[in-house]
Scaffold this active site. Structure first.
Site, mmCIF file in Angstrom:
data_model
loop_
_atom_site.group_PDB
_atom_site.id
_atom_site.type_symbol
_atom_site.label_atom_id
_atom_site.label_comp_id
_atom_site.label_asym_id
_atom_site.label_seq_id
_atom_site.Cartn_x
_atom_site.Cartn_y
_atom_site.Cartn_z
ATOM 1 N N CYS A 2 43.963 -52.015 -7.029
ATOM 2 C CA CYS A 2 44.585 -52.662 -8.185
ATOM 3 C C CYS A 2 45.734 -51.791 -8.699
ATOM 4 C CB CYS A 2 43.642 -52.914 -9.349
ATOM 5 S SG CYS A 2 42.256 -53.974 -8.965
ATOM 6 N N ARG A 27 48.305 -51.162 -3.379
ATOM 7 C CA ARG A 27 47.016 -50.810 -3.975
ATOM 8 C C ARG A 27 46.072 -52.000 -4.085
ATOM 9 N NH1 ARG A 27 47.046 -45.946 -7.122
ATOM 10 N NH2 ARG A 27 45.299 -46.788 -8.250
ATOM 11 N N TRP A 73 42.798 -56.233 -6.556
ATOM 12 C CA TRP A 73 41.894 -56.145 -5.389
ATOM 13 C C TRP A 73 40.533 -56.503 -5.951
ATOM 14 C CZ3 TRP A 73 37.580 -53.357 -3.806
ATOM 15 C CH2 TRP A 73 37.355 -53.284 -2.426
ATOM 16 N N ASN A 99 42.165 -51.665 -14.341
ATOM 17 C CA ASN A 99 41.740 -51.156 -13.027
ATOM 18 C C ASN A 99 40.360 -50.559 -13.216
ATOM 19 O OD1 ASN A 99 44.152 -51.764 -11.905
ATOM 20 N ND2 ASN A 99 44.836 -49.649 -11.637
ATOM 21 N N GLY A 100 39.465 -50.783 -12.243
ATOM 22 C CA GLY A 100 38.136 -50.174 -12.352
ATOM 23 C C GLY A 100 37.069 -51.233 -12.551
ATOM 24 N N GLU A 485 38.741 -41.646 14.642
ATOM 25 C CA GLU A 485 39.928 -42.018 13.871
ATOM 26 C C GLU A 485 40.741 -43.098 14.604
ATOM 27 O OE1 GLU A 485 40.940 -41.830 11.000
ATOM 28 O OE2 GLU A 485 43.108 -42.029 11.029
ATOM 29 N N LYS A 489 41.583 -46.792 13.104
ATOM 30 C CA LYS A 489 42.955 -47.307 12.965
ATOM 31 C C LYS A 489 43.060 -48.686 13.598
ATOM 32 C CE LYS A 489 44.268 -45.366 10.519
ATOM 33 N NZ LYS A 489 43.947 -44.157 9.772
ATOM 34 N N GLU A 492 40.999 -51.413 11.501
ATOM 35 C CA GLU A 492 41.454 -51.776 10.144
ATOM 36 C C GLU A 492 42.757 -52.550 10.136
ATOM 37 O OE1 GLU A 492 42.129 -48.447 7.491
ATOM 38 O OE2 GLU A 492 42.966 -47.257 9.098
ATOM 39 N N HIS A 508 24.249 -42.946 26.930
ATOM 40 C CA HIS A 508 23.016 -43.159 26.149
ATOM 41 C C HIS A 508 23.008 -44.520 25.456
ATOM 42 C CE1 HIS A 508 21.726 -39.069 26.882
ATOM 43 N NE2 HIS A 508 22.929 -38.643 26.526
ATOM 44 N N LYS A 607 44.738 -49.346 -0.765
ATOM 45 C CA LYS A 607 45.136 -47.983 -0.465
ATOM 46 C C LYS A 607 44.253 -46.963 -1.155
ATOM 47 C CE LYS A 607 47.672 -44.925 1.451
ATOM 48 N NZ LYS A 607 47.313 -44.673 2.848
HETATM 49 C C1 F6R Z 1 41.947 -45.426 6.610
HETATM 50 C C2 F6R Z 1 42.047 -45.042 5.222
HETATM 51 C C3 F6R Z 1 40.796 -44.887 4.433
HETATM 52 C C4 F6R Z 1 40.915 -43.680 3.507
HETATM 53 C C5 F6R Z 1 39.697 -43.572 2.587
HETATM 54 C C6 F6R Z 1 39.763 -42.325 1.733
HETATM 55 O O1 F6R Z 1 43.187 -45.487 7.218
HETATM 56 O O2 F6R Z 1 43.111 -44.870 4.711
HETATM 57 O O3 F6R Z 1 39.681 -44.791 5.251
HETATM 58 O O4 F6R Z 1 41.042 -42.538 4.302
HETATM 59 O O5 F6R Z 1 39.625 -44.692 1.768
HETATM 60 O O6 F6R Z 1 40.906 -42.310 0.943
HETATM 61 P P1 F6R Z 1 41.474 -40.983 0.296
HETATM 62 O O7 F6R Z 1 41.899 -40.078 1.396
HETATM 63 O O8 F6R Z 1 42.627 -41.450 -0.541
HETATM 64 O O9 F6R Z 1 40.367 -40.387 -0.515
#
Ligand code: F6R
Length: 612
Positions: A2, A27, A73, A99-100, A485, A489, A492, A508, A607
């Site tokens: 948000c 966001r 969001w 927000n929250g 990772e 990527k 997502e 396994h 984000k």
């Molecule tokens: C994946 C991604 C998320 C963040 C996670 C933690 O690409 O961006 O998995 O890594 O939400 O976010 P931060 O690093 O902002 O605490």
């Protein structure tokens, strides 16, 4: 998660709000809305992206020099016009954005309904608008006081901005565990949930602190009080951010721009902390606490998502190079599983945004247990940066693409610096090896540049998996967390189901999945377990799986066995993740573009995840 923007001054508010919301769309982006004051509170809101709201404002042309805006969001109630913010009181005079989460909203809603308030949405936010109206009419106090009284009744984490038709020259902003920044102009004020919408209007900002309420009235000085009504002196700071950092700079997406920025962001993270010529490393933030870290019972690295993956690599680095015991734990688990933690432990928190609610909650918990907290954070002045005892910023600059890329490699750079510096202090690194590590780390930006030059080849390889439904990522040692990772990527942003595994674990269980429809991405750069990786690739090929391998330049054996190969420059093993993740980022990016996915704003993601 948000975004909030607000303005009060002498300019037309709605263009400022809409532009700010566009900047904040990363966001949250399932609905957006604004409220502008012109005799009456005029609310316009729309399901979908900010562009949908823009169309509505072009039609209805709201005017007024005071307004609030929000991009959402969803948490309480599905994305819809009616659930979008701003929300208003029963009489329609008070509007607010939030927000929250208000955790006790159901109880408050029932109590307010009994008092005659009528609700329009399913949101927790609307409850606060009615509650403020209730206190305003009951006590006949200024808006800031009715907001303060209402906030005494809500439980949860929040940042809010409130306007009231009866006090047409005033905005009230308040926060508890969710960020809010106030921009100071000439006889005008801006408010936003992060600094990105403010940078084009002003450089002077005040970060509102937890449990503070600010009164913003043009012509008056900014007034801040705590929730207990104690006046506070606003701490004005200069914004260190350029508008260009917030633009795509000629790239079609922020994610691609941020992937290509990595040679610079890695170098920025090392600036002043590593000198390859003179062979030294230092981390200013760590100096006072180095002994405590070296003598800790253990280091506990925590974070979420991509930051957690960086933490896993941190564990490999610190145990390998500095011989200090490390554990890595998801912040959400660390918070709620009743772990044994005491003042002998050091907790290292990793976070790009510095606002992730799970990480913040875990840190509050370990702080109570007496552990020292060290932050590795990107967003300067963020909540996580503030709760830590010490720390180092990663200096990756604003990351706008929802999928984290440059923040991840900057986190790895910082963790490498930390492990090398601790290793030297702990005498666990032979001086020659220390020298080699320092020199090689200094070379990493150039080597990343070399990989980025292979973008076109990687794009062609991406075409071979764009229609897959699943993918498997395998890696050993330092490359195992990179496999996790890479899989994250891909899933997502392209919505292809993907899993990362330690390569040896394949036999396994996951081997059962392998057939001609299963692409397997193998990270095969390790020299220490090379033969074992060759066997893993053979096992995949024997079951007709398609192998895309990431190998060290000059490799012949794995190349021969693979369907596609991406070569990366040679480096020493502990620094491999800084290179091997780059082709995986590019691969996911191109697959997502080919599948017509919204790369920068993938569905259901935000984000900065500010809810637990
Ligand atoms: C994946 C991604 C998320 C963040 C996670 C933690 O690409 O961006 O998995 O890594 O939400 O976010 P931060 O690093 O902002 O605490």
């Amino acid at each position: 998660m948000c975004g909030i923007v607000a303005y009060v001054g002498s300019k037309e508010a709605s263009p400022i709000l809409l532009h700010g919301l566009k900047r904040l769309e990363y966001r949250g982006y399932d609905s957006a809305g604004i409220a502008v004051l012109n005799d009456q509170v005029n609310v316009l809101k729309k399901k979908g992206k900010v562009d949908e709201l823009k169309k509505l404002t072009q039609k209805l042309k709201p005017t007024g020099t005071l307004g609030i805006g929000h991009t959402r969001w969803a948490t309480h109630g599905a994305p819809s016009d009616v659930n979008a913010h701003p929300h208003t009181s029963t009489d329609g005079k008070i509007a607010l954005v939030h927000n929250g989460i208000f955790e006790n909203c159901d109880t408050l809603r029932s109590a307010l309904q009994k008092l005659g308030h009528t609700f329009r949405s399913e949101t927790d936010t609307e409850v606060l608008a009615h509650l403020i109206q209730e206190y305003k009419s009951r006590y006949n106090v200024p808006l800031e006081e009715s907001v303060r009284l209402a906030l005494e009744k809500v439980v949860g984490a929040y940042a809010i901005v409130v306007m009231d038709q009866d006090e047409p020259n005033k905005l009230i902003a308040a926060r508890k565990a969710s960020p809010l920044v106030i921009g100071l102009g000439k006889n005008e004020f801006y408010v936003a949930s992060d600094a990105t919408p403010l940078v084009e209007h002003t450089r002077e900002v005040v970060y509102l602190q937890d449990e503070e309420i600010a009164v913003l009235e043009p012509g008056q000085k900014l007034s801040i009080k705590t929730f207990r009504n104690e006046p506070q002196k606003p701490a004005i700071v200069e914004l260190d951010m350029e508008i260009e950092e917030l633009e795509k700079g000629g790239f079609p997406h922020f994610m691609l721009k941020e992937i290509h920025q990595q040679p610079d962001t890695i170098a920025d993270c090392m600036r002043g902390r590593l000198n390859a010529k003179e062979v030294w490393t230092r981390l200013g933030g760590m100096e006072t606490y180095r002994e405590r870290m070296m003598n800790a019972n253990r280091l506990i690295i925590t974070g979420c998502g991509t930051s957690w993956h960086a933490g896993l690599i941190g564990e490999y680095l610190i145990e390998d190079l500095a011989r200090i015991p490390v554990e890595v734990e998801y912040a959400s688990e660390l918070r709620y599983r009743n772990p044994v933690i005491n003042s002998g432990d050091v907790v290292i928190a990793l976070s790009q945004s510095g606002e992730t609610a799970d990480t913040l909650a875990a840190l509050q918990h370990v702080k109570e247990k007496g552990a020292l907290i060290y932050g590795i954070v990107n967003a300067v002045g963020s909540s996580i940066a503030r709760i830590t005892d010490a720390g180092s910023y990663i200096h990756a600059g604003p990351e706008i693409g929802v999928a984290s890329t440059k923040a991840f490699t900057a986190q790895l750079t910082l963790l490498s610096l930390m492990a090398i510096t601790l290793g030297k202090a702990n005498n666990t690194l032979h001086p020659e090896y220390y020298k080699e590590l320092v020199k090689e780390l200094g070379e990493i930006p150039n080597k990343v540049r070399n990989i980025l030059a292979k973008d076109e080849t990687i794009k062609q390889i991406a075409a071979s998996i764009k229609d897959a439904s699943n993918a498997l990522y395998l890696g050993r040692g330092y490359n195992f967390p990179v496999a996790l990772e890479g899989a994250l990527k891909l899933k997502e942003i392209s919505y292809i189901h993907a899993e990362g595994y330690p390569a040896a674990e394949m036999k396994h269980g996951p081997i059962a999945l392998i057939d001609e429809n299963m692409p397997v991405i193998v990270l095969a750069t390790n020299l220490s377990a090379y033969d074992k990786i060759v066997s893993n690739v053979q096992e995949v090929k024997a079951r007709k799986g398609m192998v895309i391998s990431v190998v060290t330049e000059g490799d012949k054996r794995i190349k021969q066995l693979s369907d596609y190969t991406i070569e990366i420059p040679r480096t020493i093993e502990p620094l491999t993740p800084l290179l091997s993740v780059i082709p995986l980022q590019l691969l996911s990016y191109h697959v997502a573009v080919m599948r017509d996915c919204n790369v920068d704003q993938p569905r259901n993601l935000a984000k900065s995840v500010t809810v637990e």
